[in-house]
Scaffold this motif. Structure first.
Motif, PDB file in Angstrom:
ATOM      1  N   GLU A   1       0.832  -1.194   0.000  1.00 18.84           N
ATOM      2  CA  GLU A   1       0.000   0.000   0.000  1.00 18.84           C
ATOM      3  C   GLU A   1       0.870   1.248   0.000  1.00 18.84           C
ATOM      4  O   GLU A   1       1.802   1.367   0.803  1.00 18.84           O
ATOM      5  CB  GLU A   1      -0.920   0.006   1.211  1.00 18.84           C
ATOM      6  N   ALA A   2       0.537   2.148  -0.904  1.00 15.92           N
ATOM      7  CA  ALA A   2       1.210   3.441  -0.997  1.00 15.92           C
ATOM      8  C   ALA A   2       0.234   4.522  -0.537  1.00 15.92           C
ATOM      9  O   ALA A   2      -0.930   4.236  -0.236  1.00 15.92           O
ATOM     10  CB  ALA A   2       1.646   3.691  -2.435  1.00 15.92           C
ATOM     11  N   ALA A   3       0.695   5.738  -0.505  1.00 15.96           N
ATOM     12  CA  ALA A   3      -0.141   6.844  -0.060  1.00 15.96           C
ATOM     13  C   ALA A   3      -1.392   7.006  -0.925  1.00 15.96           C
ATOM     14  O   ALA A   3      -2.437   7.426  -0.438  1.00 15.96           O
ATOM     15  CB  ALA A   3       0.667   8.136  -0.064  1.00 15.96           C
ATOM     16  N   ASP A   4      -1.302   6.646  -2.196  1.00 20.14           N
ATOM     17  CA  ASP A   4      -2.441   6.786  -3.094  1.00 20.14           C
ATOM     18  C   ASP A   4      -3.242   5.496  -3.269  1.00 20.14           C
ATOM     19  O   ASP A   4      -4.091   5.408  -4.145  1.00 20.14           O
ATOM     20  CB  ASP A   4      -1.983   7.326  -4.445  1.00 20.14           C
ATOM     21  N   GLY A   5      -2.985   4.477  -2.453  1.00 22.45           N
ATOM     22  CA  GLY A   5      -3.776   3.247  -2.499  1.00 22.45           C
ATOM     23  C   GLY A   5      -2.938   1.994  -2.662  1.00 22.45           C
ATOM     24  O   GLY A   5      -1.714   2.037  -2.745  1.00 22.45           O
TER      25      GLY A   5
ATOM     26  N   VAL B   1       3.137   3.418   3.019  1.00 19.11           N
ATOM     27  CA  VAL B   1       2.499   3.822   4.269  1.00 19.11           C
ATOM     28  C   VAL B   1       2.457   2.607   5.192  1.00 19.11           C
ATOM     29  O   VAL B   1       2.610   1.461   4.736  1.00 19.11           O
ATOM     30  CB  VAL B   1       1.078   4.364   4.014  1.00 19.11           C
ATOM     31  N   PRO B   2       2.255   2.813   6.497  1.00 20.66           N
ATOM     32  CA  PRO B   2       2.145   1.662   7.396  1.00 20.66           C
ATOM     33  C   PRO B   2       1.025   0.733   6.917  1.00 20.66           C
ATOM     34  O   PRO B   2      -0.117   1.168   6.727  1.00 20.66           O
ATOM     35  CB  PRO B   2       1.794   2.302   8.749  1.00 20.66           C
ATOM     36  N   SER B   3       1.381  -0.517   6.669  1.00 22.48           N
ATOM     37  CA  SER B   3       0.429  -1.462   6.077  1.00 22.48           C
ATOM     38  C   SER B   3       0.988  -2.880   6.112  1.00 22.48           C
ATOM     39  O   SER B   3       2.027  -3.137   6.701  1.00 22.48           O
ATOM     40  CB  SER B   3       0.141  -1.064   4.621  1.00 22.48           C
ATOM     41  N   VAL B   4       0.282  -3.768   5.417  1.00 20.94           N
ATOM     42  CA  VAL B   4       0.709  -5.158   5.266  1.00 20.94           C
ATOM     43  C   VAL B   4       1.305  -5.324   3.877  1.00 20.94           C
ATOM     44  O   VAL B   4       0.741  -4.868   2.883  1.00 20.94           O
ATOM     45  CB  VAL B   4      -0.475  -6.122   5.446  1.00 20.94           C
ATOM     46  N   LEU B   5       2.457  -5.976   3.816  1.00 22.97           N
ATOM     47  CA  LEU B   5       3.139  -6.258   2.560  1.00 22.97           C
ATOM     48  C   LEU B   5       3.120  -7.769   2.359  1.00 22.97           C
ATOM     49  O   LEU B   5       3.528  -8.513   3.256  1.00 22.97           O
ATOM     50  CB  LEU B   5       4.581  -5.749   2.635  1.00 22.97           C
ATOM     51  N   LEU B   6       2.647  -8.221   1.208  1.00 30.19           N
ATOM     52  CA  LEU B   6       2.612  -9.651   0.886  1.00 30.19           C
ATOM     53  C   LEU B   6       3.605  -9.945  -0.228  1.00 30.19           C
ATOM     54  O   LEU B   6       3.585  -9.286  -1.269  1.00 30.19           O
ATOM     55  CB  LEU B   6       1.219 -10.075   0.422  1.00 30.19           C
ATOM     56  N   VAL B   7       4.464 -10.926  -0.004  1.00 37.09           N
ATOM     57  CA  VAL B   7       5.442 -11.346  -1.004  1.00 37.09           C
ATOM     58  C   VAL B   7       5.170 -12.811  -1.311  1.00 37.09           C
ATOM     59  O   VAL B   7       5.213 -13.659  -0.414  1.00 37.09           O
ATOM     60  CB  VAL B   7       6.894 -11.181  -0.481  1.00 37.09           C
ATOM     61  N   THR B   8       4.867 -13.121  -2.570  1.00 34.59           N
ATOM     62  CA  THR B   8       4.625 -14.499  -2.984  1.00 34.59           C
ATOM     63  C   THR B   8       5.895 -15.054  -3.611  1.00 34.59           C
ATOM     64  O   THR B   8       6.414 -14.498  -4.587  1.00 34.59           O
ATOM     65  CB  THR B   8       3.465 -14.589  -3.999  1.00 34.59           C
TER      66      THR B   8
ATOM     67  N   GLY C   1       7.927   3.953   4.392  1.00 29.81           N
ATOM     68  CA  GLY C   1       9.184   3.683   3.713  1.00 29.81           C
ATOM     69  C   GLY C   1       9.122   4.040   2.251  1.00 29.81           C
ATOM     70  O   GLY C   1       8.274   4.825   1.807  1.00 29.81           O
ATOM     71  N   LEU C   2      10.002   3.427   1.481  1.00 25.17           N
ATOM     72  CA  LEU C   2      10.142   3.723   0.064  1.00 25.17           C
ATOM     73  C   LEU C   2      10.327   2.430  -0.720  1.00 25.17           C
ATOM     74  O   LEU C   2      11.045   1.527  -0.266  1.00 25.17           O
ATOM     75  CB  LEU C   2      11.362   4.638  -0.139  1.00 25.17           C
ATOM     76  N   LEU C   3       9.690   2.356  -1.891  1.00 26.91           N
ATOM     77  CA  LEU C   3       9.830   1.203  -2.779  1.00 26.91           C
ATOM     78  C   LEU C   3      10.377   1.703  -4.108  1.00 26.91           C
ATOM     79  O   LEU C   3       9.890   2.696  -4.651  1.00 26.91           O
ATOM     80  CB  LEU C   3       8.472   0.530  -2.998  1.00 26.91           C
ATOM     81  N   VAL C   4      11.396   1.005  -4.622  1.00 24.53           N
ATOM     82  CA  VAL C   4      11.963   1.304  -5.938  1.00 24.53           C
ATOM     83  C   VAL C   4      11.949   0.017  -6.753  1.00 24.53           C
ATOM     84  O   VAL C   4      12.547  -0.982  -6.354  1.00 24.53           O
ATOM     85  CB  VAL C   4      13.410   1.844  -5.830  1.00 24.53           C
ATOM     86  N   LYS C   5      11.275   0.037  -7.896  1.00 22.91           N
ATOM     87  CA  LYS C   5      11.233  -1.108  -8.802  1.00 22.91           C
ATOM     88  C   LYS C   5      12.005  -0.721 -10.049  1.00 22.91           C
ATOM     89  O   LYS C   5      11.699   0.275 -10.696  1.00 22.91           O
ATOM     90  CB  LYS C   5       9.774  -1.430  -9.151  1.00 22.91           C
ATOM     91  N   LYS C   6      13.063  -1.495 -10.357  1.00 22.55           N
ATOM     92  CA  LYS C   6      13.856  -1.244 -11.561  1.00 22.55           C
ATOM     93  C   LYS C   6      14.237  -2.578 -12.170  1.00 22.55           C
ATOM     94  O   LYS C   6      14.884  -3.398 -11.519  1.00 22.55           O
ATOM     95  CB  LYS C   6      15.107  -0.436 -11.235  1.00 22.55           C
ATOM     96  N   GLY C   7      13.834  -2.787 -13.382  1.00 25.34           N
ATOM     97  CA  GLY C   7      14.085  -4.069 -14.035  1.00 25.34           C
ATOM     98  C   GLY C   7      13.383  -5.181 -13.281  1.00 25.34           C
ATOM     99  O   GLY C   7      12.201  -5.088 -12.979  1.00 25.34           O
ATOM    100  N   HIS C   8      14.139  -6.223 -12.956  1.00 32.42           N
ATOM    101  CA  HIS C   8      13.563  -7.354 -12.217  1.00 32.42           C
ATOM    102  C   HIS C   8      13.969  -7.313 -10.758  1.00 32.42           C
ATOM    103  O   HIS C   8      14.021  -8.342 -10.088  1.00 32.42           O
ATOM    104  CB  HIS C   8      13.991  -8.674 -12.871  1.00 32.42           C
ATOM    105  N   ARG C   9      14.224  -6.112 -10.249  1.00 37.06           N
ATOM    106  CA  ARG C   9      14.645  -5.946  -8.855  1.00 37.06           C
ATOM    107  C   ARG C   9      13.727  -4.945  -8.162  1.00 37.06           C
ATOM    108  O   ARG C   9      13.436  -3.871  -8.693  1.00 37.06           O
ATOM    109  CB  ARG C   9      16.086  -5.452  -8.818  1.00 37.06           C
ATOM    110  N   VAL C  10      13.276  -5.303  -6.948  1.00 33.00           N
ATOM    111  CA  VAL C  10      12.432  -4.427  -6.135  1.00 33.00           C
ATOM    112  C   VAL C  10      13.142  -4.219  -4.807  1.00 33.00           C
ATOM    113  O   VAL C  10      13.425  -5.174  -4.089  1.00 33.00           O
ATOM    114  CB  VAL C  10      11.030  -5.039  -5.893  1.00 33.00           C
ATOM    115  N   GLU C  11      13.438  -2.967  -4.490  1.00 30.92           N
ATOM    116  CA  GLU C  11      14.105  -2.610  -3.235  1.00 30.92           C
ATOM    117  C   GLU C  11      13.108  -1.848  -2.370  1.00 30.92           C
ATOM    118  O   GLU C  11      12.509  -0.868  -2.823  1.00 30.92           O
ATOM    119  CB  GLU C  11      15.316  -1.710  -3.496  1.00 30.92           C
ATOM    120  N   LEU C  12      12.932  -2.310  -1.130  1.00 29.64           N
ATOM    121  CA  LEU C  12      12.068  -1.626  -0.184  1.00 29.64           C
ATOM    122  C   LEU C  12      12.889  -1.256   1.038  1.00 29.64           C
ATOM    123  O   LEU C  12      13.594  -2.107   1.585  1.00 29.64           O
ATOM    124  CB  LEU C  12      10.908  -2.526   0.252  1.00 29.64           C
ATOM    125  N   ALA C  13      12.788  -0.012   1.456  1.00 30.90           N
ATOM    126  CA  ALA C  13      13.464   0.449   2.668  1.00 30.90           C
ATOM    127  C   ALA C  13      12.376   1.015   3.583  1.00 30.90           C
ATOM    128  O   ALA C  13      11.659   1.943   3.190  1.00 30.90           O
ATOM    129  CB  ALA C  13      14.488   1.520   2.340  1.00 30.90           C
TER     130      ALA C  13
END
Length: 136
Positions: A29-33, A49-56, A70-82
């Motif tokens: 979940e991000a600030a806009d949904g 935003v504070p929420s639940v993150l599901l990783v399959t 926090g922050l999510l960056v998706k680039k290519g086939h890599r997703v970085e979350l801090a």
């Protein structure tokens, strides 16, 4: 960009890596949904935003994380979350309890640290004020 069946996801806290491995889907979940990411999703950046993150994972297993902002960056086939804070749970019910306990304890520690810092600042201001007084 080539098509892929999985992506590499890394979920990091300031002090540790909470998850680092392959995934076939990520929802959060991000600030806009809410959003979902598949391996060939377009690159993007979003604030979490504070929420639940599901990783399959590729074997179908779902990993459930309770995260703070926090922050999510998706680039290519890599997703970085801090994220500032995060915990993993076995299911949503236990995750709720774990998040409540973990985050409440950290908030108490932060309040204590802020109070100590305020006392130090007040003491420093008093000392500077005493330096300005003329000594007769």
């Amino acid at each position: 960009m080539s098509t892929a069946s999985e992506m590499q996801v890394s979920l990091r806290l300031p002090s540790e890596v909470l998850f680092d491995g392959p995934a076939t889907r990520l929802t959060g979940e991000a600030a806009d949904g809410g959003f979902g990411i598949l391996p060939n999703h377009v690159d993007f950046v979003t604030a979490l935003v504070p929420s639940v993150l599901l990783v399959t994972q590729p074997d179908g297993r779902e990993r459930i994380f309770g995260i703070d902002e926090g922050l999510l960056v998706k680039k290519g086939h890599r997703v970085e979350l801090a994220v500032r804070r995060g915990v993993e749970g076995d299911d949503l019910d236990s995750l709720s309890d774990t998040v409540g306990d973990s985050f409440a304890g950290l908030e108490d520690e932060e309040k204590s640290a802020r109070a100590a810092l305020s006392r130090l600042e007040a003491d420093m201001v008093r000392r500077f004020a005493s330096l300005r007084k003329p000594h007769i």
